[in-house]
Design an enzyme around this catalytic site. Structure first.
Site, short mmCIF file in Angstrom:
data_model
loop_
_atom_site.label_atom_id
_atom_site.label_comp_id
_atom_site.label_asym_id
_atom_site.label_seq_id
_atom_site.Cartn_x
_atom_site.Cartn_y
_atom_site.Cartn_z
N ALA A 1 0.85 -1.18 0.00
CA ALA A 1 0.00 0.00 0.00
C ALA A 1 0.89 1.23 0.00
CB ALA A 1 -0.87 -0.01 1.25
N GLY B 1 0.24 -5.18 0.40
CA GLY B 1 -0.80 -5.09 -0.62
C GLY B 1 -0.34 -5.68 -1.95
N GLU C 1 -0.85 -9.22 -1.67
CA GLU C 1 -2.30 -9.46 -1.62
C GLU C 1 -2.92 -9.35 -3.01
OE1 GLU C 1 -2.75 -6.56 1.69
OE2 GLU C 1 -4.00 -8.12 2.58
N GLU D 1 3.22 -5.89 7.04
CA GLU D 1 2.37 -4.89 7.70
C GLU D 1 2.60 -4.80 9.20
OE1 GLU D 1 1.45 -6.75 5.24
OE2 GLU D 1 0.18 -5.63 3.86
N1 COA Z 1 4.56 3.47 0.34
C1 COA Z 1 5.10 4.66 0.10
N2 COA Z 1 6.41 4.86 -0.06
C2 COA Z 1 7.20 3.79 0.03
C3 COA Z 1 6.71 2.51 0.29
C4 COA Z 1 5.32 2.35 0.44
N3 COA Z 1 4.77 1.18 0.65
N4 COA Z 1 7.73 1.64 0.34
C5 COA Z 1 8.83 2.34 0.10
N5 COA Z 1 8.53 3.65 -0.08
C6 COA Z 1 9.46 4.72 -0.41
C7 COA Z 1 10.48 4.95 0.68
O1 COA Z 1 9.99 5.86 1.63
C8 COA Z 1 11.63 5.52 -0.10
O2 COA Z 1 11.35 6.86 -0.38
P1 COA Z 1 12.51 7.95 -0.48
O3 COA Z 1 13.40 7.49 -1.58
O4 COA Z 1 11.78 9.22 -0.73
O5 COA Z 1 13.17 7.91 0.88
C9 COA Z 1 11.58 4.76 -1.41
O6 COA Z 1 10.23 4.27 -1.51
C10 COA Z 1 12.52 3.61 -1.52
O7 COA Z 1 12.40 2.79 -0.39
P2 COA Z 1 13.67 2.16 0.35
O8 COA Z 1 13.17 1.39 1.51
O9 COA Z 1 14.69 3.21 0.58
O10 COA Z 1 14.22 1.18 -0.79
P3 COA Z 1 14.79 -0.28 -0.73
O11 COA Z 1 15.07 -0.68 -2.11
O12 COA Z 1 15.83 -0.36 0.34
O13 COA Z 1 13.57 -1.18 -0.17
C11 COA Z 1 11.36 -2.04 -0.04
C12 COA Z 1 12.43 -1.37 -0.92
C13 COA Z 1 10.09 -2.14 -0.84
C14 COA Z 1 11.82 -3.45 0.37
C15 COA Z 1 11.12 -1.22 1.25
O14 COA Z 1 10.91 0.12 0.89
C16 COA Z 1 9.97 -1.65 2.10
O15 COA Z 1 10.09 -2.58 2.88
N6 COA Z 1 8.83 -0.94 1.95
C17 COA Z 1 7.69 -1.15 2.79
C18 COA Z 1 6.88 -2.29 2.29
C19 COA Z 1 5.68 -2.47 3.16
O16 COA Z 1 5.74 -2.45 4.36
N7 COA Z 1 4.58 -2.71 2.49
C20 COA Z 1 3.38 -2.92 3.15
C21 COA Z 1 2.64 -1.66 3.24
S1 COA Z 1 1.06 -1.97 3.90
#
Ligand code: COA
Ligand code: NAD
Length: 695
Positions: free
Chosen positions: A66, A105, A108, A128
């Protein structure tokens, strides 16, 4: 076919439609992405020439979840449920093509597709829980239907990212595609599905695994027990478990209702808001104004460490773990041998627990060389000094380093409290000097305070921050001041804890209140663990503090079986009558009238001055932003993540006006230890948040 909207594109390969999402950086499920899926699938499925649809993403990853920035805002466009229904009820099979990470998401969505193909490097997970949430788009109901409730419980309560190969074994992924050839692989798989006339497999209808677990509540009770210690205080793990329980015990649509209800509670609650704050804080903390990707970095291929004591040994392990060779310098052979032996023992213990192999032990110890000759540091790119906490000793070492080290090398100190500008001043290259403040045990604790001195260059800061990431730390850039950020704030709490026990509380009261607040232990339990005689000398003791008296009695903490508490042979603590009497005696001698002190007062007296100190740190420019202070306290001192860090707690949970009012009240009653920070007063007076004030 063509563009659906700005982030979705529909094309065809023969009878296979390919819906490609492209919404950098991580294809999060923002309104346009949801619309792209909804309209794209609708359009493709309506085309009678299309026999199957591949859903794939451009960029670094499949949908990573999400859009966290949208939480708490009013959703626009099609909901995620609408998009998922469109997929699941499509008249032709939809195949998710996964690279990078299918998280939250994202997974999902993939779970509503009829099939899933992934490249070997891909990972799937429902993280999450780490945001104080649960997967609220059917994830808790669909995942156990594929992988079974046990594996689902583990995934939803840890948020772990499961590698594609393991997903294949668990049935979460149907086929692996060749690395780098996901599109081709997914299209080939789609053609196979069409050619073999495979069914439109809906996960919601796969009931075998959940039915098998019905009537076995022990699965859940045992699981709850197994995670209780790690998840103390957090709501989300328990709610996630209840959802999996519902998946097992209720029909799909009923289970979805439970998931929805519990998700709503979490997403509107205090904990998740705090945990989302921490998610962004962890990413912000790396950003340093004036430093970007164009700032030059110094290649670090060889590291020198001075001192093989508690810190030097642990620090060395960090680099060896990352494959970087280390040279440790000691003043004598005996402490060197002892230090190297401790390192080896630590690695062997890790191997015994199965976390690394014996091969790794040899590889890592092989990367660490010991010597008593400072000249061996001549070719190091970075030297970290971790000798006794004494200015003369440290300055002497930095004078030598200035002579010995090659030009361009970074000269770092692990001092906890000394003035790094003073240390730098004895060198001819103060721009190369920086503080790298590791926390004990240095090979375990995630926090690194990178301490910028007056003249530290941008290159040295940028390199240090990068290096921290490389060795798996979370680094906060802070400025030189007594105790830097973490210990400076800790000192506030320590002072109040010591005052509170003279005014009427007992050490175990203070510890209990802070433990219940969510900290791993209170200040007195912590003193007992660290040793009360840390930095204490018998010859200097005047019996003026409770600590002096306890040390003189050889009650020096856990290691002597007694400190503030008594310890049994299993190191289980019980309150000590002797200590109680000593404390009462002290109060009397100091003519302090003991009184009943409420738990609330204990908490406010300990925590509000910490918040206030954070404001002083900010106004002095010793931290870049308030959320960096939160990161320091979460990762260095175990501040509960679900309370967002001290600054977040003060501002968003308690309210700055309340913090200020209490500080003023305490100042009247107890003096200027409680003098409010000017920035706190300003924020309240102007009704502005820290971020509005630029922090
Ligand atoms: N929503 C909004 N922004 C998000 C996001 C999300 N779900 N996931 C990552 N971002 C943003 C980060 O804030 C970051 O932004 P910035 O460059 O402005 O700081 C950018 O995307 C890159 O994320 P980052 O974590 O630095 O990259 P990464 O390659 O190390 O890791 C992921 C990528 C996807 C593994 C990691 O971002 C992550 O675990 N995200 C959360 C996933 C999550 O919890 N999803 C469930 C949501 S309900
Ligand atoms: P320690 O006493 O365990 O180790 C210090 C080591 O330095 C000893 O082995 C000693 O022999 C060696 N040493 C002393 N002078 C030397 C010299 N001239 N050349 C080479 N080696 C020399 O101490 P420690 O706990 O590891 O602390 C080291 C530094 O780290 C201190 O500045 C301390 O403030 C800081 N620090 C400690 C902690 C902690 O919790 N212990 C946490 C953060 C920072």
């Amino acid at each position: 076919m063509g563009n659906i909207n700005d982030v979705a594109d529909l094309s065809t390969e023969g009878e296979i439609a390919v819906l490609t999402l492209n919404s950098p950086p991580v294809n999060a499920l923002s309104a346009p992405v949801r619309e792209g899926i909804f309209e794209g699938i609708k359009k493709a499925a309506a085309d009678s020439a299309v026999k199957a649809i591949v859903l794939i993403c451009d960029g670094r990853t499949f949908i990573a979840g999400a859009d966290i920035t949208e939480f708490g805002k009013k959703p626009t466009g099609p909901s995620l449920f609408d998009a998922q229904d469109m997929i699941e009820n499509a008249s032709v099979p939809v195949i998710a093509a996964i690279h990078g990470t299918a998280l939250g998401g994202g997974l999902e969505v993939a779970l509503t597709c009829h099939y899933r193909v992934a490249v070997p490097s891909a990972k799937c997970g429902l993280p999450e829980v780490n945001l104080g949430l649960l997967p609220g788009a059917g994830g808790t109901q669909r995942l156990p239907r594929i992988v079974g409730p046990e594996k689902a419980l583990e995934m939803v309560t840890t948020g772990q990212h499961v590698p594609a190969k393991k997903c294949l074994e668990m049935g979460l992924v149907d086929e692996l595609a060749e690395e780098g050839k996901l599109r081709e692989g997914a299209i080939a798989f789609a053609k196979k599905v069409v050619a073999e006339n495979r069914p439109l497999k809906k996960v919601r209808e796969m009931n075998g695994k959940v039915e098998a677990a019905r009537g076995k509540p022990e699965i859940f009770e045992n699981f709850r027990k197994s995670i209780a210690r790690k998840t103390r205080g957090f709501l989300a793990p328990e709610y996630n478990i209840q959802c999996i329980e519902a998946a097992v015990n209720k029909p799909f649509d009923e289970g979805i209702k439970v998931e929805r209800e519990l998700f709503t509670k979490l997403v509107t609650g205090e904990q998740s808001a705090a945990q989302r704050h921490v998610f962004f804080a962890e990413r912000q903390v790396w950003k340093v104004p004036g430093i970007d990707k164009d700032t030059k970095r110094i290649p670090i291929e060889k590291v020198g460490i001075i001192g093989a004591g508690t810190m030097g040994g642990g620090i060395s392990m960090n680099f060896a773990n990352a494959g970087i060779p280390v040279t440790i310098v000691e003043r004598d052979q005996a402490p060197l041998d002892k230090g190297l032996a401790t390192i080896r023992k630590n690695y062997e213990n890790t191997a015994k627990k199965g976390r690394i192999s014996m091969d790794d032990v040899e590889k890592r110890t092989g990367l660490i060389q010991g010597t008593t000759d400072m000249k061996a540091l001549a070719d190091c790119d970075l030297v970290i000094e971790a000798v006794f906490e004494n200015m003369d000793v440290k300055q002497d070492i930095f004078r030598q380093l200035d002579e010995i080290c090659k030009p361009g090398a970074i000269l770092a100190t692990n001092t906890s409290a000394l003035d790094i500008d003073e240390i730098a001043s004895v060198t001819k290259r103060p721009e190369a000097v920086i503080g790298l403040h590791f926390f004990s045990p240095a090979n375990v604790m995630r926090l690194l305070e990178v301490v910028r001195a007056d003249k530290t260059s941008k290159e040295v800061i940028a390199t240090s921050m990068d290096l921290a990431k490389k060795i798996g730390k979370i680094a906060a850039l802070v400025g030189v001041c007594p105790g830097f950020v973490g210990n400076r704030i800790l000192a506030q709490r320590q002072r109040e804890a010591n005052k509170l026990i003279l005014e009427g509380a007992m050490p175990w009261d203070v510890d209990r209140v802070l433990y219940d607040f969510g900290l791993p232990m209170g200040p007195f339990a912590m003193s007992d663990l660290a040793g009360l005689d840390l930095g204490w000398r018998k010859e200097n003791s005047k019996g003026e503090t409770i600590r002096d008296v306890l040390c003189e009695m050889d009650r020096r903490g856990q290691k002597t079986g007694a400190g503030f508490y008594d310890y049994d042979e299993n190191r289980k603590a019980t309150p000590s009558k002797i200590v109680e009497d000593i404390i009462k005696d002290f109060s009397e001698k100091k003519q302090i009238q003991r009184r009943d002190i409420s738990d609330q007062e204990i908490l406010e007296r300990c925590v509000y001055p910490m918040i206030n100190e954070g404001f002083k740190i900010l106004e002095e420019g010793k931290a870049i932003r308030a959320s960096d202070i939160d990161i320091v306290w979460i990762n260095g001192y175990g501040w509960p993540v679900y309370r967002g860090g001290p600054m977040y707690y003060g501002e968003k949970i308690v309210g700055l006006d309340k913090v200020l009012a209490k500080m003023q009240e305490f100042q009247k009653a107890h003096g200027d230890d409680f003098e409010p920070a000017a920035l706190l007063e300003k924020a309240v007076k102007e009704g502005k948040s820290l971020s509005e004030l630029g922090y």
